[in-house]
Write an enzyme that holds these catalytic residues in place. Structure first.
Site, PDB file in Angstrom:
ATOM      1  N   HIS A   1      44.394  37.243  37.136  1.00 40.22           N
ATOM      2  CA  HIS A   1      43.088  37.368  36.381  1.00 40.22           C
ATOM      3  C   HIS A   1      42.900  36.008  35.841  1.00 40.22           C
ATOM      4  O   HIS A   1      41.823  35.745  35.893  1.00 40.22           O
ATOM      5  CB  HIS A   1      43.102  38.499  35.526  1.00 40.22           C
ATOM      6  CG  HIS A   1      43.415  40.022  35.643  1.00 40.22           C
ATOM      7  ND1 HIS A   1      44.511  40.767  35.653  1.00 40.22           N
ATOM      8  CD2 HIS A   1      42.513  40.777  36.538  1.00 40.22           C
ATOM      9  CE1 HIS A   1      44.387  41.882  36.064  1.00 40.22           C
ATOM     10  NE2 HIS A   1      43.267  41.966  36.548  1.00 40.22           N
TER      11      HIS A   1
ATOM     12  N   GLY B   1      38.686  38.134  43.356  1.00 37.78           N
ATOM     13  CA  GLY B   1      39.924  37.828  43.987  1.00 37.78           C
ATOM     14  C   GLY B   1      39.744  38.239  45.235  1.00 37.78           C
ATOM     15  O   GLY B   1      39.218  39.252  45.649  1.00 37.78           O
TER      16      GLY B   1
HETATM   17  P1  AMP Z   1      41.179  44.482  38.509  1.00 38.72           P
HETATM   18  O1  AMP Z   1      41.654  44.384  36.993  1.00 38.72           O
HETATM   19  O2  AMP Z   1      42.344  44.993  39.268  1.00 38.72           O
HETATM   20  O3  AMP Z   1      39.824  45.069  38.740  1.00 38.72           O
HETATM   21  O4  AMP Z   1      40.797  42.907  38.974  1.00 38.72           O
HETATM   22  C1  AMP Z   1      39.928  42.078  38.423  1.00 38.72           C
HETATM   23  C2  AMP Z   1      39.569  40.894  39.377  1.00 38.72           C
HETATM   24  O5  AMP Z   1      41.043  40.181  39.526  1.00 38.72           O
HETATM   25  C3  AMP Z   1      39.205  41.223  40.751  1.00 38.72           C
HETATM   26  O6  AMP Z   1      38.376  40.364  41.281  1.00 38.72           O
HETATM   27  C4  AMP Z   1      40.583  41.079  41.480  1.00 38.72           C
HETATM   28  O7  AMP Z   1      40.344  40.789  42.982  1.00 38.72           O
HETATM   29  C5  AMP Z   1      41.203  39.977  40.892  1.00 38.72           C
HETATM   30  N1  AMP Z   1      42.609  39.968  41.101  1.00 38.72           N
HETATM   31  C6  AMP Z   1      43.486  40.985  40.896  1.00 38.72           C
HETATM   32  N2  AMP Z   1      44.811  40.575  41.107  1.00 38.72           N
HETATM   33  C7  AMP Z   1      44.734  39.447  41.668  1.00 38.72           C
HETATM   34  C8  AMP Z   1      45.777  38.504  42.055  1.00 38.72           C
HETATM   35  N3  AMP Z   1      46.782  38.871  42.244  1.00 38.72           N
HETATM   36  N4  AMP Z   1      45.147  37.201  42.806  1.00 38.72           N
HETATM   37  C9  AMP Z   1      43.790  36.786  42.529  1.00 38.72           C
HETATM   38  N5  AMP Z   1      42.804  37.731  41.875  1.00 38.72           N
HETATM   39  C10 AMP Z   1      43.261  38.930  41.510  1.00 38.72           C
END
Ligand code: AMP
Length: 277
Positions: A34, A144
């Site tokens: 994030h 991501g």
């Molecule tokens: P989430 O909180 O899981 O909904 O993720 C929020 C954002 O962070 C989304 O755009 C995800 O794709 C991105 N994200 C989650 N994990 C990763 C990671 N390991 N590397 C890069 N981006 C990530």
């Protein structure tokens, strides 16, 4: 750093900015993945907005909405260190009034992969992201590559509905042993955490096979499957070698392909992917 709990507060804070606005939507329980998005947004915009919202409409009835990890205090201190300007943290009641009846459905690419194992998931994702875009009005929105299908769905939604912003993709951030960072990794006990490395092992194998000239997609899928099946704690949901745009399963890997998988490690469902090129 300003915290906006209501849509009205968020809109008022946004209205003060005339320069480019970078937006990072999250469900909280933040990690370096994030933060890499926040850092990119910080470097490219005059105002940086992050949201923390565990969106109930994207979870199925038997999924982990209730138990999804939450730690607002820690999240806010991490966002403050990254010089985030505004954190939007609405309640579910603020986002979904009674009689909420309007949904965004991106067809076709949502039938596959995550969409086929999590019915309704992308309807919830597209709807909440469309709402967040309308509220925050970002110039750039950062997502991501870790959630490759989600990224495609958001890009398609923004293009199809002529949304006035650019969707930016950021690379997957990994632990030193290759495990993709995820808020759900906290569910893993030490034995499961070790077993979870099998996802990246399988993806690395796909990459190696393709680099050595293997172009038969089924051979790559089978080799990946066999690596994962050697791990007793792992249970495959899907192993896919698909077109990077349509997500249709490929017979032959020509120039590029999305190698992706969903695997349960004990009770925890993990996803990961790499682009073969
Ligand atoms: P989430 O909180 O899981 O909904 O993720 C929020 C954002 O962070 C989304 O755009 C995800 O794709 C991105 N994200 C989650 N994990 C990763 C990671 N390991 N590397 C890069 N981006 C990530």
């Amino acid at each position: 750093m300003q915290i906006a709990n209501t849509i009205a507060q968020m809109k008022a804070a946004r209205a003060k900015s005339s320069g480019p606005v970078g937006f990072v939507p999250t469900m909280g329980y933040l990690h370096e993945g994030h933060l890499s998005l926040v850092r990119q947004a910080r470097a490219e915009n005059s105002l940086v907005v992050a949201s923390i919202f565990v969106n109930p409409t994207q979870f199925g009835p038997s999924e982990d909405f209730k138990s999804y990890p939450r730690n607002t205090e820690r999240d806010l201190s991490m966002l403050e260190k990254e010089k985030t300007d505004i954190v939007f943290m609405p309640t579910a009641e603020e986002m979904y009034l009674e009689q909420f009846n309007s949904w965004v459905v991106v067809e076709k690419i949502t039938d596959r992969l995550e969409g086929s194992f999590r019915p309704g998931h992308f309807k919830g994702v597209a709807t909440v992201v469309a709402k967040l875009f309308n509220i925050v009005e970002p110039t750039y929105a950062y997502f991501g590559q870790k959630d490759a299908q989600q990224l495609l769905v958001i890009k398609k939604m923004a293009a199809d509905l002529n949304m006035n912003l650019e969707v930016i993709a950021a690379p997957t951030v990994r632990e030193s042993d290759g495990l993709a960072m995820s808020s759900r990794n906290v569910y893993l006990n030490p034995q499961e955490r070790q077993a979870a490395t099998v996802l990246f092992k399988a993806l690395t194998l796909a990459q190696t096979l393709q680099e050595k000239g293997e172009s038969d997609a089924e051979t790559i899928r089978q080799q990946m499957t066999s690596v994962i099946n050697k791990e007793p704690l792992a249970k495959i949901e899907y192993v896919s070698i698909a077109d990077t745009e349509t997500l249709e399963e490929l017979t032959t890997v020509e120039s590029t392909a999305l190698a992706s998988l969903a695997v349960r490690i004990g009770k925890t469902r993990l996803i990961d992917n790499v682009v073969l090129s």
